[in-house]
Write an enzyme that holds these catalytic residues in place. Structure first.
Site, PDB file in Angstrom:
ATOM      1  N   SER A 146      32.951  38.096  25.624  1.00  0.00           N
ATOM      2  CA  SER A 146      34.175  38.028  26.430  1.00  0.00           C
ATOM      3  C   SER A 146      34.612  39.406  26.954  1.00  0.00           C
ATOM      4  O   SER A 146      34.760  40.361  26.181  1.00  0.00           O
ATOM      5  CB  SER A 146      35.276  37.417  25.540  1.00  0.00           C
ATOM      6  OG  SER A 146      36.534  37.929  25.855  1.00  0.00           O
TER       7      SER A 146
HETATM    8  N1  LIG Z   1      44.041  37.384  30.232  1.00  0.00           N
HETATM    9  C1  LIG Z   1      43.515  37.118  28.920  1.00  0.00           C
HETATM   10  C2  LIG Z   1      42.312  36.224  29.046  1.00  0.00           C
HETATM   11  C3  LIG Z   1      41.862  35.700  27.706  1.00  0.00           C
HETATM   12  C4  LIG Z   1      40.910  34.530  27.853  1.00  0.00           C
HETATM   13  O1  LIG Z   1      41.044  33.687  28.748  1.00  0.00           O
HETATM   14  N2  LIG Z   1      39.933  34.457  26.955  1.00  0.00           N
HETATM   15  C5  LIG Z   1      38.995  33.348  26.975  1.00  0.00           C
HETATM   16  C6  LIG Z   1      37.627  33.844  26.557  1.00  0.00           C
HETATM   17  S1  LIG Z   1      37.027  35.095  27.635  1.00  0.00           S
HETATM   18  C7  LIG Z   1      39.463  32.304  25.977  1.00  0.00           C
HETATM   19  O2  LIG Z   1      40.026  32.636  24.960  1.00  0.00           O
HETATM   20  N3  LIG Z   1      39.270  31.011  26.287  1.00  0.00           N
HETATM   21  C8  LIG Z   1      39.648  29.953  25.405  1.00  0.00           C
HETATM   22  C9  LIG Z   1      40.967  29.314  25.765  1.00  0.00           C
HETATM   23  O3  LIG Z   1      41.634  29.784  26.715  1.00  0.00           O
HETATM   24  O4  LIG Z   1      41.316  28.339  25.110  1.00  0.00           O
HETATM   25  C10 LIG Z   1      43.163  38.442  28.241  1.00  0.00           C
HETATM   26  O5  LIG Z   1      42.901  39.416  28.961  1.00  0.00           O
HETATM   27  O6  LIG Z   1      43.194  38.515  27.010  1.00  0.00           O
END
Ligand SMILES: N[C@@H](CCC(=O)N[C@@H](CS)C(=O)NCC(=O)O)C(=O)O
Length: 216
Positions: free
Chosen positions: A11
């Site tokens: 990620s």
């Molecule tokens: N804007 C957030 C984005 C975080 C994000 O979307 N992470 C994804 C993985 S890259 C995630 O956790 N996806 C699972 C979900 O949203 O349930 C950051 O910069 O921390």
């Protein structure tokens, strides 16, 4: 008291936190979250972060998520006076502007274009690609005559943006055709502390995930 980081290696936002920890010489207690099996949707995780995203940082019972909020917190708490997040208001505002540009424009447009293809089998959308090119052109302009993206030294803006831009390597978005971005990318790769460990390894994992999803 260890500082826990709930993360996934591939990620981009998690890699930005790992890069920041390296730059601050801070040891994080890494806790892998299995998104694939819905570990982030379990009640224990929702208690830490109702938004159920990674990265999530837990420092002595204080839980914070959103990578850019995490990295600024880490410098404020553990890197007082660090040039990574300068205290002088205008210098700090420039770093913040680049961080908001990253979350709201550059990485957002990449996600809009690429993730439906990777995770939804959608065809490439030329209009969405044009929006990324537009954002890359902006970043190229910010970097005109600048070694780093928010002034003369490495800052959190470079660490966040390099995690994002490096992810483009997994796609057909050719960011290296922008000369200032290409130069900056090489500069950050060679000057960000622990770059290989903190970004390159996770980037390889991200590329592997993309390849496996695209083959399906
Ligand atoms: N804007 C957030 C984005 C975080 C994000 O979307 N992470 C994804 C993985 S890259 C995630 O956790 N996806 C699972 C979900 O949203 O349930 C950051 O910069 O921390």
């Amino acid at each position: 008291m260890p500082i826990d980081l709930y993360y996934v290696p591939g990620s981009a936002p998690c890699r930005a936190v790992l890069l920041t920890a390296k730059a601050l010489n801070l040891n994080l207690n890494l806790k892998l979250v299995d998104l694939h099996h819905g570990e982030h949707l379990k009640p224990e995780y929702i208690k830490l972060n109702p938004q159920h995203t990674v990265p999530t940082l837990v420092d002595d019972g204080f839980s914070i998520w959103e990578s850019r909020a995490i990295i600024t917190y880490l410098v404020n708490k553990y890197g007082k006076g660090s040039s990574l997040y300068p205290e002088e208001p205008k210098a700090r505002a420039l770093v913040d502007q680049r961080l908001y540009f990253d979350i709201g424009t550059l990485y957002q447009r990449f996600a809009d274009y690429f993730y439906p293809q990777v995770f939804g089998g959608a065809p490439a959308d030329k209009d969405k690609l044009a929006k990324i090119e537009d954002a890359l052109q902006l970043l190229n302009t910010f970097l005109e005559g600048q070694k780093f993206c928010a002034g003369p030294t490495l800052t959190l803006a470079d660490l966040s943006l390099v995690a994002s831009v490096s992810s483009f390597e997994a796609s057909d978005v050719d960011f290296k055709k922008y000369p200032n971005i290409k130069r900056w990318y090489e500069t950050v790769k060679s000057s960000a502390p622990g770059y290989l460990e903190a970004n390159e390894k996770g980037l390889d994992a991200f590329k592997g995930l993309v390849n496996s999803m695209m083959k399906k």
